[in-house]
Design a protein around this motif. Structure first.
Motif, PDB file in Angstrom:
ATOM      1  N   PRO A  20      -9.473  -0.114   9.772  1.00 46.78           N
ATOM      2  CA  PRO A  20      -8.878  -1.286   9.116  1.00 46.78           C
ATOM      3  C   PRO A  20      -9.922  -2.195   8.473  1.00 46.78           C
ATOM      4  CG  PRO A  20      -7.855  -0.920  11.245  1.00 46.78           C
ATOM      5  CD  PRO A  20      -8.979   0.070  11.137  1.00 46.78           C
ATOM      6  N   ARG A  79     -10.976  -0.583   5.197  1.00 50.52           N
ATOM      7  CA  ARG A  79      -9.857  -0.713   4.240  1.00 50.52           C
ATOM      8  C   ARG A  79      -9.875  -2.080   3.584  1.00 50.52           C
ATOM      9  NH1 ARG A  79      -5.796   1.616   7.895  1.00 50.52           N
ATOM     10  NH2 ARG A  79      -5.061  -0.460   8.441  1.00 50.52           N
ATOM     11  N   GLY A 117      -9.937  -4.206  -0.515  1.00 48.18           N
ATOM     12  CA  GLY A 117      -8.773  -4.956  -0.989  1.00 48.18           C
ATOM     13  C   GLY A 117      -7.457  -4.546  -0.368  1.00 48.18           C
ATOM     14  N   LEU A 118      -7.486  -3.562   0.536  1.00 41.37           N
ATOM     15  CA  LEU A 118      -6.241  -3.172   1.185  1.00 41.37           C
ATOM     16  C   LEU A 118      -6.012  -4.059   2.394  1.00 41.37           C
ATOM     17  CD1 LEU A 118      -7.152  -0.524  -0.386  1.00 41.37           C
ATOM     18  CD2 LEU A 118      -5.756   0.701   1.254  1.00 41.37           C
ATOM     19  N   PRO A 129      -1.465  -2.487   9.404  1.00 44.97           N
ATOM     20  CA  PRO A 129      -0.686  -1.346   8.881  1.00 44.97           C
ATOM     21  C   PRO A 129       0.196  -1.821   7.733  1.00 44.97           C
ATOM     22  CG  PRO A 129      -0.496  -1.504  11.275  1.00 44.97           C
ATOM     23  CD  PRO A 129      -1.233  -2.724  10.825  1.00 44.97           C
ATOM     24  N   VAL A 130       0.450  -0.986   6.737  1.00 42.06           N
ATOM     25  CA  VAL A 130       1.148  -1.450   5.525  1.00 42.06           C
ATOM     26  C   VAL A 130       2.614  -1.818   5.733  1.00 42.06           C
ATOM     27  CG1 VAL A 130      -0.215  -0.597   3.622  1.00 42.06           C
ATOM     28  CG2 VAL A 130       1.298   0.960   4.853  1.00 42.06           C
ATOM     29  N   HIS A 131       3.240  -1.252   6.733  1.00 38.97           N
ATOM     30  CA  HIS A 131       4.597  -1.701   7.033  1.00 38.97           C
ATOM     31  C   HIS A 131       4.553  -2.566   8.280  1.00 38.97           C
ATOM     32  CE1 HIS A 131       6.315   1.609   4.400  1.00 38.97           C
ATOM     33  NE2 HIS A 131       6.881   0.498   3.979  1.00 38.97           N
ATOM     34  N   PRO A 132       5.315  -3.652   8.359  1.00 43.08           N
ATOM     35  CA  PRO A 132       6.436  -3.967   7.480  1.00 43.08           C
ATOM     36  C   PRO A 132       6.096  -4.796   6.237  1.00 43.08           C
ATOM     37  CG  PRO A 132       6.446  -5.465   9.348  1.00 43.08           C
ATOM     38  CD  PRO A 132       5.299  -4.520   9.558  1.00 43.08           C
ATOM     39  N   SER A 133       4.896  -5.429   6.167  1.00 39.58           N
ATOM     40  CA  SER A 133       4.728  -6.430   5.094  1.00 39.58           C
ATOM     41  C   SER A 133       4.436  -5.843   3.713  1.00 39.58           C
ATOM     42  CB  SER A 133       3.580  -7.385   5.428  1.00 39.58           C
ATOM     43  OG  SER A 133       3.384  -7.476   6.791  1.00 39.58           O
ATOM     44  N   GLY A 134       3.690  -4.757   3.652  1.00 37.57           N
ATOM     45  CA  GLY A 134       3.348  -4.180   2.349  1.00 37.57           C
ATOM     46  C   GLY A 134       2.488  -5.106   1.512  1.00 37.57           C
ATOM     47  N   TYR A 135       2.667  -5.059   0.205  1.00 34.30           N
ATOM     48  CA  TYR A 135       1.900  -5.902  -0.722  1.00 34.30           C
ATOM     49  C   TYR A 135       2.865  -6.627  -1.653  1.00 34.30           C
ATOM     50  CZ  TYR A 135      -1.920  -2.933   0.795  1.00 34.30           C
ATOM     51  OH  TYR A 135      -2.832  -2.262   1.561  1.00 34.30           O
ATOM     52  N   LEU A 136       2.450  -7.835  -2.035  1.00 28.69           N
ATOM     53  CA  LEU A 136       3.273  -8.581  -2.978  1.00 28.69           C
ATOM     54  C   LEU A 136       2.875  -8.188  -4.400  1.00 28.69           C
ATOM     55  CD1 LEU A 136       5.380 -10.859  -3.376  1.00 28.69           C
ATOM     56  CD2 LEU A 136       3.414 -12.397  -3.669  1.00 28.69           C
ATOM     57  N   VAL A 137       3.783  -7.568  -5.109  1.00 27.11           N
ATOM     58  CA  VAL A 137       3.536  -7.273  -6.527  1.00 27.11           C
ATOM     59  C   VAL A 137       4.646  -7.983  -7.298  1.00 27.11           C
ATOM     60  CG1 VAL A 137       3.239  -5.480  -8.277  1.00 27.11           C
ATOM     61  CG2 VAL A 137       2.631  -4.992  -5.907  1.00 27.11           C
ATOM     62  N   VAL A 138       4.227  -8.865  -8.191  1.00 26.67           N
ATOM     63  CA  VAL A 138       5.224  -9.684  -8.892  1.00 26.67           C
ATOM     64  C   VAL A 138       5.970  -8.826  -9.921  1.00 26.67           C
ATOM     65  CG1 VAL A 138       5.531 -11.721 -10.373  1.00 26.67           C
ATOM     66  CG2 VAL A 138       3.772 -11.706  -8.583  1.00 26.67           C
ATOM     67  N   SER A 139       7.280  -8.962  -9.931  1.00 29.15           N
ATOM     68  CA  SER A 139       8.084  -8.208 -10.906  1.00 29.15           C
ATOM     69  C   SER A 139       7.857  -8.760 -12.305  1.00 29.15           C
ATOM     70  CB  SER A 139       9.572  -8.348 -10.607  1.00 29.15           C
ATOM     71  OG  SER A 139       9.881  -7.662  -9.441  1.00 29.15           O
ATOM     72  N   SER A 144       3.392   4.650   9.170  1.00 33.39           N
ATOM     73  CA  SER A 144       2.837   3.517   8.423  1.00 33.39           C
ATOM     74  C   SER A 144       2.863   2.196   9.188  1.00 33.39           C
ATOM     75  CB  SER A 144       3.547   3.369   7.081  1.00 33.39           C
ATOM     76  OG  SER A 144       4.925   3.267   7.295  1.00 33.39           O
ATOM     77  N   ARG A 145       3.318   2.208  10.424  1.00 34.45           N
ATOM     78  CA  ARG A 145       3.191   1.005  11.255  1.00 34.45           C
ATOM     79  C   ARG A 145       2.003   1.132  12.213  1.00 34.45           C
ATOM     80  NH1 ARG A 145       9.107   1.013  11.572  1.00 34.45           N
ATOM     81  NH2 ARG A 145       9.851  -0.635  10.206  1.00 34.45           N
ATOM     82  N   ARG A 146       1.247   2.221  12.079  1.00 34.71           N
ATOM     83  CA  ARG A 146       0.080   2.421  12.949  1.00 34.71           C
ATOM     84  C   ARG A 146      -1.187   2.026  12.210  1.00 34.71           C
ATOM     85  NH1 ARG A 146       1.606   8.301  14.194  1.00 34.71           N
ATOM     86  NH2 ARG A 146      -0.330   8.738  13.114  1.00 34.71           N
ATOM     87  N   ASP A 147      -2.184   1.579  12.971  1.00 30.51           N
ATOM     88  CA  ASP A 147      -3.459   1.191  12.364  1.00 30.51           C
ATOM     89  C   ASP A 147      -4.112   2.325  11.575  1.00 30.51           C
ATOM     90  OD1 ASP A 147      -4.052  -1.427  12.577  1.00 30.51           O
ATOM     91  OD2 ASP A 147      -4.907  -1.291  14.596  1.00 30.51           O
ATOM     92  N   TYR A 178      -2.766   4.838  10.090  1.00 29.98           N
ATOM     93  CA  TYR A 178      -1.657   5.575   9.467  1.00 29.98           C
ATOM     94  C   TYR A 178      -2.110   6.621   8.463  1.00 29.98           C
ATOM     95  CZ  TYR A 178      -2.295   2.227   5.597  1.00 29.98           C
ATOM     96  OH  TYR A 178      -2.814   1.492   4.566  1.00 29.98           O
ATOM     97  N   PRO A 216       8.256  -3.270 -10.040  1.00 23.34           N
ATOM     98  CA  PRO A 216       7.171  -3.744 -10.911  1.00 23.34           C
ATOM     99  C   PRO A 216       6.206  -2.620 -11.305  1.00 23.34           C
ATOM    100  CG  PRO A 216       7.114  -4.825  -8.724  1.00 23.34           C
ATOM    101  CD  PRO A 216       8.352  -4.002  -8.781  1.00 23.34           C
ATOM    102  N   VAL A 227       8.527  -2.639  -0.466  1.00 19.14           N
ATOM    103  CA  VAL A 227       7.513  -3.668  -0.221  1.00 19.14           C
ATOM    104  C   VAL A 227       6.147  -3.234  -0.781  1.00 19.14           C
ATOM    105  CG1 VAL A 227       8.673  -4.680   1.765  1.00 19.14           C
ATOM    106  CG2 VAL A 227       7.039  -2.813   2.127  1.00 19.14           C
ATOM    107  N   ASN A 228       6.149  -2.233  -1.628  1.00 17.54           N
ATOM    108  CA  ASN A 228       4.929  -1.812  -2.340  1.00 17.54           C
ATOM    109  C   ASN A 228       3.820  -1.333  -1.414  1.00 17.54           C
ATOM    110  OD1 ASN A 228       5.855  -2.637  -5.058  1.00 17.54           O
ATOM    111  ND2 ASN A 228       5.900  -4.652  -4.080  1.00 17.54           N
ATOM    112  N   ALA A 229       4.230  -0.721  -0.303  1.00 17.42           N
ATOM    113  CA  ALA A 229       3.247  -0.318   0.706  1.00 17.42           C
ATOM    114  C   ALA A 229       2.450   0.913   0.302  1.00 17.42           C
ATOM    115  CB  ALA A 229       3.959  -0.064   2.025  1.00 17.42           C
ATOM    116  N   HIS A 241      -3.747   0.667  -5.124  1.00 17.12           N
ATOM    117  CA  HIS A 241      -3.173   0.937  -3.801  1.00 17.12           C
ATOM    118  C   HIS A 241      -1.834   0.240  -3.612  1.00 17.12           C
ATOM    119  CE1 HIS A 241      -5.533  -2.770  -3.574  1.00 17.12           C
ATOM    120  NE2 HIS A 241      -4.641  -3.162  -2.691  1.00 17.12           N
TER     121      HIS A 241
END
Ligand SMILES: Cc1cc2nc3c(=O)[nH]c(=O)nc-3n(C[C@H](O)[C@H](O)[C@H](O)COP(=O)(O)OP(=O)(O)OC[C@H]3O[C@@H](n4cnc5c(N)ncnc54)[C@H](O)[C@@H]3O)c2cc1C
Ligand code: SF4
Lengths: 145, 539
Positions: free
Chosen positions: A97, A100, A104-105, A109-119, B47-50, B52, B161, B199-201, B324
């Motif tokens: 982590p 990563r 910039g990652l 872990p990417v879920h649940p929040s993910g990344y904010l990409v503006v539409s 994808s909920r694991r460190d 992943y 997007p 959520v663009n993960a 990414h």
């Protein structure tokens, strides 16, 4: 089953594979102790274990002389074992982590929040696709629609 | 577990099996689906694991030869430059697919008439159009309506997007006056019916823990199970049996989770095992009536295997491209070079796709599905620190034409965990495809430079991506003539009147687009034809 000495030597080789970037404070693979990751992986995969043992045997005699030149020689003479070590090194290093995050990652872990990409707005999409729409249909329709 | 006879037995719980089951619910027939894999819930997704990303190279690899899970069958690809990839479980390969959702175009169904190659399909774009539309709603497709590369249709949800990466490339296409459009995706841009919006993960290949991706596990299966369709998992069919007198299929043999062989009788059998699994099962179903494999009087079962051979070119830009962020497969798609143009030196065409979700790990390992690590040492630092963040790429996805020597056969030695022979792939890329790839690489460079790329990275070899076997088509193709096809114009075997095939193996040609929207539209069309012809189904 892996000795401290083997770990140190492997970490020296790993430092050559992924060196550090002091300016951006990005550590090398050896500094992060990726050898432990590789040993864990090798304990579960006999082919990888054979490759790591082979490389360690080769390196034990050269411990304090390991240089990019020497590693290049190893790569040339034993390409399969070398690629197997390199692959595992990249996996161990880039799955961390903290590394990563340096790229910039998300550290999390990417879920649940993910990344904010503006539409893109409708106006923007209309404007950027304008020239494409202006050309009209570009498909052939043998059935005449 | 009841092994009472059922009305409809579907083999395979993937994209096409789920879609046809949905179409047949209203008939009130008793429907059973046998699936060799199991049912994963979103909690099982990595994808909920460190760590992943490591699962991409292990139990969640797209390559069954890497995963080696019990439900996977090994694939011998030694005589192929592309290896098939898949998922074996509820949802099928839509579990790990990337949900890029372009339709085929009208000309794709008429390549013989228009370009003198391959065969025309027995259906056309307009036969499938209503089913594309129903399916798009069921799956939850997002995109921008009005794409001039297609006859008019509307997309149910607003686009995902395209991001800085898509915007940058779009400017390059616009500068050259070439077609591009935001990709249609089977991914929700709005929350819908218990499924969260994207959520663009960027972990679409790892199952999509948000449920935003329109895998059949999230879309069709919850409805099907509620409606009483029986799903029997860990049930691997080894053989379809036929009645010697009537010549009809009357049931299957399958291995259950306990490794024991069971028999299941059925009135109608529908195969949905994908373009490799279906010919494998037919070829393994030999009998006195069908010594060369079931439904194989044409000799075409397993022949004409088509993939979409592809390669990629990337450009290094001044600004970070945030590669990414966002769904993996798609941001924008150009179909400028899709239709035939004899001046280009090849027939048919290709698409230029802009992929995303390149992470430091996938990039360092050579790219998704490539496994050819980038250089080490100082060069590694230079690439990762000064190029990787600024990259935007295009993949050239080519149409593959059917050729009989490209095929699926049974391996004489390799077997799955139940002892069923594994498929063997024999495949090579044609000269026509090679010419397309070369043309596409040159055009991709031009766009990237027009978009502002300062440096171009490409592979400098002729190899196509090894793990690009995600689209498997053509191995039981449809057609009017029983000598030149395996199933008729609505998926029914020419030889066995109660046996249907609904997966990608019935494609006549491959188009140059991802196939699943067409696979599911076709499965819904076949379901509709079954309902319309129910009184005379076996005539
Ligand atoms: C990594 C990846 C990325 C992809 N990306 C895209 C994309 O972006 N867009 C797109 O359109 N397509 C994409 N695809 C392809 C897409 O997933 C397939 O086209 C689609 O899932 C095929 O549907 P199907 O019903 O033919 O087969 P599948 O969905 O593969 O389903 C077949 C099912 O049959 C089961 N089965 C097989 N044999 C047996 C047996 N003997 N007994 C019991 N069960 C059996 C399997 O376990 C499986 O669940 C991708 C695929 C992969 C692997
Ligand atoms: S990018 Fe969107 S579709 Fe892909 S895994 Fe994340 S939430 Fe799901």
């Amino acid at each position: 089953m892996w000795s401290e000495n083997e770990k140190n030597i492997l970490n020296i080789i790993l430092d050559q594979l992924i060196p550090k970037n002091s300016k951006r404070n990005i550590p090398s693979a050896g500094e992060l102790g990726i050898a432990s990751f590789i040993f864990d992986a090798a304990n579960k995969n006999n082919n990888l274990k054979d490759d790591v043992v082979f490389i360690l045997d080769w390196a034990l005699t050269k411990a304090d002389k390991i240089s990019p030149c020497l590693v290049r020689k190893l790569e040339k003479e034993n390409p399969n074992a070398f690629v197997s070590l390199l692959t595992e090194t990249y996996k161990g290093y880039y799955s961390r982590p903290d590394i990563r995050q340096k790229f910039g990652l998300s550290k999390k872990p990417v879920h649940p929040s993910g990344y904010l990409v503006v539409s893109e707005s409708n106006d923007y999409l209309a404007q950027i696709t304008d020239t494409v729409r202006a050309r009209g249909p570009i498909y052939r329709d043998p059935t005449g629609g | 577990m009841s092994n009472e006879p059922v009305d409809v037995l579907i083999i395979g719980a993937g994209a096409s099996g789920a879609a046809i089951a949905w179409s047949l619910i209203e008939t009130k027939m008793r429907i059973l689906c046998l699936e060799q894999g199991n049912h994963l819930s979103d909690k099982d997704f990595p994808s909920r694991r460190d760590d992943y990303e490591l699962s991409r190279y292990a139990e969640f690899s797209c390559d069954p030869n890497v995963r080696r899970l019990k439900q996977d069958y090994p694939i011998n690809s030694k005589d192929s430059c592309i290896t098939p990839v898949n998922w074996n479980g509820v949802g099928g390969s839509t579990m790990n697919f990337l949900a890029h959702w372009p339709r085929m175009r009208p000309s794709d169904f008429r390549t013989k008439t228009l370009d003198g190659v391959a065969e025309d399909w027995p259906v056309d774009y307009y036969d499938l159009e209503p089913f594309y539309e129903i399916n798009d709603r069921n799956v939850g497709v997002s995109g921008l309506s009005g794409n001039p590369a297609y006859p008019k249709y509307s997309v149910p949800n607003p686009p995902i997007p395209i991001g800085i990466l898509g915007q940058t490339l779009a400017k390059g296409f616009n500068k050259l006056g070439w077609h591009w459009w935001p990709s249609d995706v089977a991914i929700l841009s709005k929350d819908d019916n218990g499924r969260q919006k994207c959520v663009n993960a960027g972990t679409c290949d790892l199952g999509c823990a948000a449920g935003a991706k329109g895998g059949a596990n999230f879309t069709y299966w919850p409805i099907l199970e509620n409606a009483g369709v029986e799903l029997r998992t860990n049930a691997r069919v080894s053989e379809i049996q036929v009645d010697k007198v009537s010549g009809l299929a009357n049931g299957v043999l399958y291995y259950g989770a306990d490794g024991r062989l069971n028999q299941q009788k059925a009135e109608i059998i529908i195969m949905a095992c994908n373009g490799v699994g279906t010919p494998r099962l037919l070829l393994n179903s030999k009998s006195d009536l069908f010594p060369e494999g079931l439904a194989n009087n044409s000799g075409l079962v397993g022949k004409n295997l088509m993939f979409h051979p592809l390669t990629g070119v990337a450009g290094v830009f001044d600004e970070p491209m945030k590669g990414h962020e966002g769904p993996m497969a798609c941001s924008i798609l150009s179909q400028e070079f899709y239709e035939s143009d004899s001046s280009r030196g090849f027939i048919r065409g290709y698409g230029l796709h802009s992929g995303r979700s390149t992470t430091p790990m996938t990039f360092a390992l050579g790219g998704y599905g490539i496994d050819n690590p980038i250089p080490w040492g100082d060069e590694h630092r230079e690439i990762m620190d000064n190029m990787y963040p600024y990259l935007a790429g295009l993949t050239i996805v080519t149409e593959d034409l059917p050729e009989e020597h490209n095929c699926v056969t049974l391996d004489n030695e390799l077997k799955d965990s139940d002892g069923i022979p594994a498929p063997k792939i024999t495949y090579r890329v044609s000269e026509n495809t090679k010419a397309m790839i070369k043309h596409g690489e040159e055009r991709a460079r031009e766009v990237l430079i027009a978009a502002g790329a300062k440096k171009i990275l490409s592979k400098n070899d002729d190899n196509v991506w090894w793990r690009a076997g995600w689209h498997q088509m053509g191995t039981c193709r449809m057609g009017h003539d029983p000598k030149k096809s395996v199933v008729n114009g609505w998926g029914r075997s020419h030889d066995v009147k109660n046996l249907f095939i609904v997966d990608g193996s019935i494609f006549v040609t491959a188009g140059a687009v991802n196939p699943t929207s067409t696979i599911q539209a076709l499965a819904l069309y076949i379901g509709d034809q079954i309902k319309k012809n129910i009184g005379t189904l076996f005539d």
